[in-house]
Enzyme design. Structure first.
Site, PDB file in Angstrom:
ATOM      1  N   ARG A   1       0.825  -1.211   0.000  1.00  0.00           N
ATOM      2  CA  ARG A   1       0.000   0.000   0.000  1.00  0.00           C
ATOM      3  C   ARG A   1       0.856   1.256   0.000  1.00  0.00           C
ATOM      4  NH1 ARG A   1      -5.199  -2.127   3.729  1.00  0.00           N
ATOM      5  NH2 ARG A   1      -6.094  -3.244   1.949  1.00  0.00           N
TER       6      ARG A   1
ATOM      7  N   HIS B   1      -6.315  -0.628  -6.839  1.00  0.00           N
ATOM      8  CA  HIS B   1      -5.677  -1.881  -6.407  1.00  0.00           C
ATOM      9  C   HIS B   1      -5.076  -1.790  -4.995  1.00  0.00           C
ATOM     10  CE1 HIS B   1      -1.408  -1.021  -8.298  1.00  0.00           C
ATOM     11  NE2 HIS B   1      -1.898   0.043  -7.734  1.00  0.00           N
ATOM     12  N   GLU B   2      -4.808  -2.933  -4.439  1.00  0.00           N
ATOM     13  CA  GLU B   2      -4.304  -3.063  -3.052  1.00  0.00           C
ATOM     14  C   GLU B   2      -5.273  -2.437  -2.056  1.00  0.00           C
ATOM     15  OE1 GLU B   2      -1.955  -4.960  -3.092  1.00  0.00           O
ATOM     16  OE2 GLU B   2      -0.955  -4.669  -5.001  1.00  0.00           O
ATOM     17  N   GLY B   3      -6.557  -2.601  -2.299  1.00  0.00           N
ATOM     18  CA  GLY B   3      -7.569  -2.019  -1.413  1.00  0.00           C
ATOM     19  C   GLY B   3      -8.017  -0.679  -1.957  1.00  0.00           C
TER      20      GLY B   3
ATOM     21  N   GLN C   1      -9.654   1.749   2.131  1.00  0.00           N
ATOM     22  CA  GLN C   1      -8.677   2.479   2.947  1.00  0.00           C
ATOM     23  C   GLN C   1      -9.394   3.359   3.968  1.00  0.00           C
ATOM     24  OE1 GLN C   1      -5.508   1.632   2.566  1.00  0.00           O
ATOM     25  NE2 GLN C   1      -6.128   0.370   0.822  1.00  0.00           N
TER      26      GLN C   1
END
Lengths: 613, 613
Positions: A305, A448-450, A455
């Protein structure tokens, strides 16, 4: 050497005049290093980026990877660049010497990697994924797993992926269904389909090490029953020799709007195409204990992240520098005071609206870079601070800052790329200039990545409340410490400190008010706005920090516009001051309306019904 | 019939429940029409859009036009769709019957055209350019020019362009250098290069009618020496027969990020490639008087600017509907209150953050569509109001609203497309879904037909001050009239009215304060922020207008959430109320920080120096 990737002058300022990176060499882990070795690494990264990554950035976009007879074909420049990169040893920049690393501080390696991401984010993604994978195994894998899989990754022979999502389970990892059946020899056999796997197939390396989330039958449902497995594309013998093809099958490539050079794949595990020993299933090796997969993956996710924020920052930064270069050379129009059409046109940087767009970009990208490197510095503290209490504090602060460092650059450095296009006018909308690609590439980062929304739930729903709010208190105390220093500094810093102090109070008050409801649905209804408002305050803090560093460097606490005369340093510091002003005048005040809305416990989105749309 | 282009229910509301379009049929110009003919035209446009424009929207993007042996080659679906469109006669929807038009109200034709733009903005661009060209010639050309060039355009045999920019002169029209040399026969010969010419070459029509800005030697410098010429690609005889090829030469196509189906060209005039009569130069025919080119072109530009806003709105609208459809069918995650992983996942529309993204889109795109149709209604007033004073007022108000109607949708419907991608998650970033293309296509709109910054200077520098501020006063009075009506309506409308009334005061106060400086450079330093803040207030006004129309339709002034039960109308009205609330709670408060900054006469961008970047 390209001068439009990142600014070396800015890096010098951030690393040496602000974060005092050389001081880290007093600690045993970094004792072999010095400012000179830091500079050598930055030189190396910048050169590799400019000479090997940047030149094929456009080609990787226009000629994206294709599947040809079940194999991935892509332009040869990608492998050529990655071979050069592997030769530099930079993948192990921050790793232990014992596994072939350089043991550089994270704050330095993050700066170095920025050049690669700015030059060609889709080629840089392969080593970045590999790095996250290797770091996870270093932290959680067995010694044998490190030997078998990590060492070849550090050497650049193996690449790595992370396989979380499935077609029916992206944000909702509780719903993954890939299963891992235990075998008599202690290994597992995996069966399932993984979606959105970046770098999931290619021929850039001898092997691909997949880290795969799967369920061991009989485990608990939801996230508590997820385990983590190493599933290599090609099986590796005890001697490290490559063996038979594992049953990991490329189903297809996703066709994206940007980031096109990075293969993004749908993979089947245990489909039955390859059966190394005649039995079905993809061979996998459990990492650590069963059912700990989510926690283990978060080790990598947190790093990833911050890496996403760093990538977004790099794209924003290079777009800013390119639009600045364009604005300085493109003549168009005349100052308002001079309408005489017979006098020559001026470069567009002379127009206040263009300067506004450049200042906005500068404040976003330099603010974001400061945040990314600040996090790198925290990683170094977490790892090497002499006092364990300092390590714990760094860990907690980094935890708080992770969703912000992921999301803020993803939102605002994308906005910077939008402004970079606008500065270019019609030219910026053509594929003859880089900025349109940066904008397309950068659009992936809020996803992406959450996602942004994930978040936001992480920040307000988890981080702001964990340990009775200890993380949030620490963040606000740390910002307040800067406010106090700035108060004492007097001059313009004191003025901005008052504004930032008030913003800190608003974060505290709003967070209290939201959670005082005792109703998570109400408290979290507008979590995205909370994330955005807190993010702006955090970046304002980064700007006040930078202003204080400028004051220290110039010996001037008077905050007035420095004379920008002929001296390059004076101009640099004046620019930092002006960008800080810009952020406090144009950006931070935006948060007021957001905090007001949050304080009002607004129910608009909660009350909206599906059938009303 | 696609239901994801525009909402017919919304159009019915805007045209019939709010703007009372059928009332226009009481006026002689529209006496042949009725609500039924309006609906027929909307049906027709929607059908042509869904059946002939939408199906090749993606193909026009992936297979963009190419130059092949000096000729433009493109996918055949474009011409097929445009032939169908020509057959409908819709190009002349609002034109006089005497030239082959339908004499429909503009407010109706704007709604109808929205379907085509939503379905395929790059194919729709060809008739839109042609329409602007034809309307200019109808207003400013001679009867012979109308016969020779406009009639074939209305029939769909000729297409049109506007040729303003040159490589060294985009925003700065004062600097164009194309010259037009007078000939003995009254015609001119043109020499020069034009850049960014959309539809500048293709084989979609028998001929292309270029409207070209050029200088007649000996005229004054700058914009005062610009004249307007008709320069056909193929010469046309007095009998209308096509003759020799004129000396207009395609130099190349620009390769854009989006809007790819529309050729965008670099054209040389008078290069010497074609010499119909052996003499050099492209044959051109002066429109009206010499040196009036800029004013004439602005006739077209104003229409084109509203058309840009309409196109941006259409792209935002279809993206909203597509993301809504996606959110209703994509299962992912569970409500906060229910973490049990064994219960089925819910459609993502159930998550408040997704509803926020959908409500934001709804408030942007329906607000923008209201503004676009309001402008269409003003055009009808300008043309047909029985009282000349009403006509003048409509003209002035439209003048004020033009930069806002161009810029606001270009900014916020682009933001809507960004949210549409985000709602789709990773899928939205792939080319398997439409939304990424809409976002790329829409990014052109803040650039062409006068950039965002140019619109800002137009609004604050020209429109807000013209006639001693008469236009601004009229705008504020008109908004205030809505505020007064809403006050009387009581309930929620009265609440929102108070907020809007305060915003109107801020516009008045800020404008006064800026111009009280007597320093145009200072007053205009942050003109873009002024444009954005005023734009938000204007769209808030559009939402209060819609809320009042909902009140009228439901007989309820009570402003509380209507019951969304089974009744489709009740749900529709409840959705309008919620979107109005959203805009007043989440969006309008953003303007406070902007007005504060403007009131502070901020000098940050003015004081920034080039060397400080």
């Amino acid at each position: 050497m390209s001068s439009t990737l990142l600014s070396r002058r800015d890096l010098r300022f951030l690393l040496y005049e602000w974060l005092d990176a050389p001081r880290l060499t007093e600690r045993p882990r970094y004792a072999e290093h010095s400012r000179e070795t830091f500079d050598d690494v930055l030189d190396l990264a910048e050169r590799v980026a400019a000479e090997h990554f940047a030149p094929h950035n456009r080609a990787a976009d226009t000629s994206e990877p294709v599947v040809d007879g079940g194999r991935v074909r892509m332009i040869p420049q990608v492998k050529a660049a990655l071979d050069v990169f592997a030769g530099t040893g930079l993948l192990g920049a921050s790793m232990d010497e014992s596994v072939g690393g350089m043991q550089l501080p994270h704050v330095v390696s993050a700066a170095a990697f920025g050049f690669l991401q700015a030059a060609n984010v889709s080629t840089a993604a392969y080593p970045f994924l590999t790095l996250g994978n290797a770091n996870l195994l270093l932290a959680r894998g067995s010694a044998a797993q490190v030997d078998t899989f990590v060492r070849p990754m550090v050497e650049g022979r193996f690449f790595g992926t992370m396989c979380l999502s499935e077609p029916q389970a992206g944000s909702s990892l509780a719903d993954i269904t890939t299963r891992a059946e235990p075998q008599d020899d202690g290994s597992h056999r995996l069966f399932g389909t993984k979606m959105w796997i970046s770098g999931g197939d290619h021929e850039l390396a001898e092997n691909i090490v997949h880290l795969v989330l799967a369920r061991i039958p009989g485990g608990p449902p939801g996230v508590k029953g997820i385990s983590l497995f190493i599933v290599p594309k090609v099986l590796v013998g005890p001697d490290g020799a490559l063996g038979a093809r594992n049953d990991v099958v490329l189903v297809g490539l996703n066709h994206k709007m940007g980031y096109r050079g990075t293969t993004n794949t749908l993979l089947n595990f245990g489909e039955g195409v390859h059966r190394p020993d005649g039995r079905p299933g993809a061979v996998g090796y459990l990492v650590g204990e069963p059912h700990q997969g989510l926690a283990q993956m978060f080790h990598m996710m947190n790093e990833a992240r911050i890496g996403v924020g760093a990538g977004a920052t790099a794209l924003g930064y290079t777009g800013y520098l390119k639009s600045l270069a364009y604005a300085r050379q493109r003549p168009q129009g005349r100052p308002l005071a001079d309408k005489d059409p017979t006098v020559p046109q001026v470069p567009i940087v002379a127009h206040p609206d263009v300067r506004r767009m450049l200042l906005a970009q500068k404040s976003y990208v330099e603010g974001a870079l400061a945040l990314v490197l600040y996090c790198g510095r925290l990683l170094d503290e977490e790892k090497t601070a002499p006092d364990p209490a300092d390590r714990a504090r760094a860990h907690l602060l980094l935890d708080m800052l992770t969703p912000i460092t992921k999301s803020w650059p993803s939102q605002w450095c994308l906005a910077a790329n939008d402004l970079a296009i606008q500065v270019h006018g019609g030219y910026g909308y053509t594929r003859d200039y880089d900025v349109e690609q940066h904008w397309r590439d950068n659009r992936l980062n809020p996803i992406h990545e959450g996602t942004h929304g994930i978040q936001a739930l992480d920040l307000l729903g988890r981080k702001a409340t964990m340990d009775g709010g200890a993380g949030l208190s620490l963040l606000l105390e740390t910002i307040s410490a800067t406010v106090s220093r700035a108060w004492k500094a007097d001059g313009e810093a004191a003025e901005l400190a008052a504004q930032l102090g008030a913003a800190v109070d608003r974060i505290a008050g709003t967070t209290r008010r939201l959670w005082a409801t005792g109703d998570p649905a109400l408290a979290l209804a507008n979590a995205s706005l909370y994330l955005e408002a807190v993010g702006h305050v955090v970046v304002a803090w980064m700007w006040l920090e930078q202003l204080l560093a400028v004051d220290a460097a110039t010996g001037a606490a008077a905050g007035g516009a420095a004379d920008g005369g002929g001296d390059a340093d004076a101009a640099f510091y004046a620019g930092k001051r002006q960008a800080a002003r810009y952020f406090f005048r144009f950006e931070l005040p935006r948060t007021t309306a957001r905090f007001d809305l949050l304080d009002g416990l607004d129910r608009t989105t909660l009350d909206m019904r599906d059938e009303w749309f």
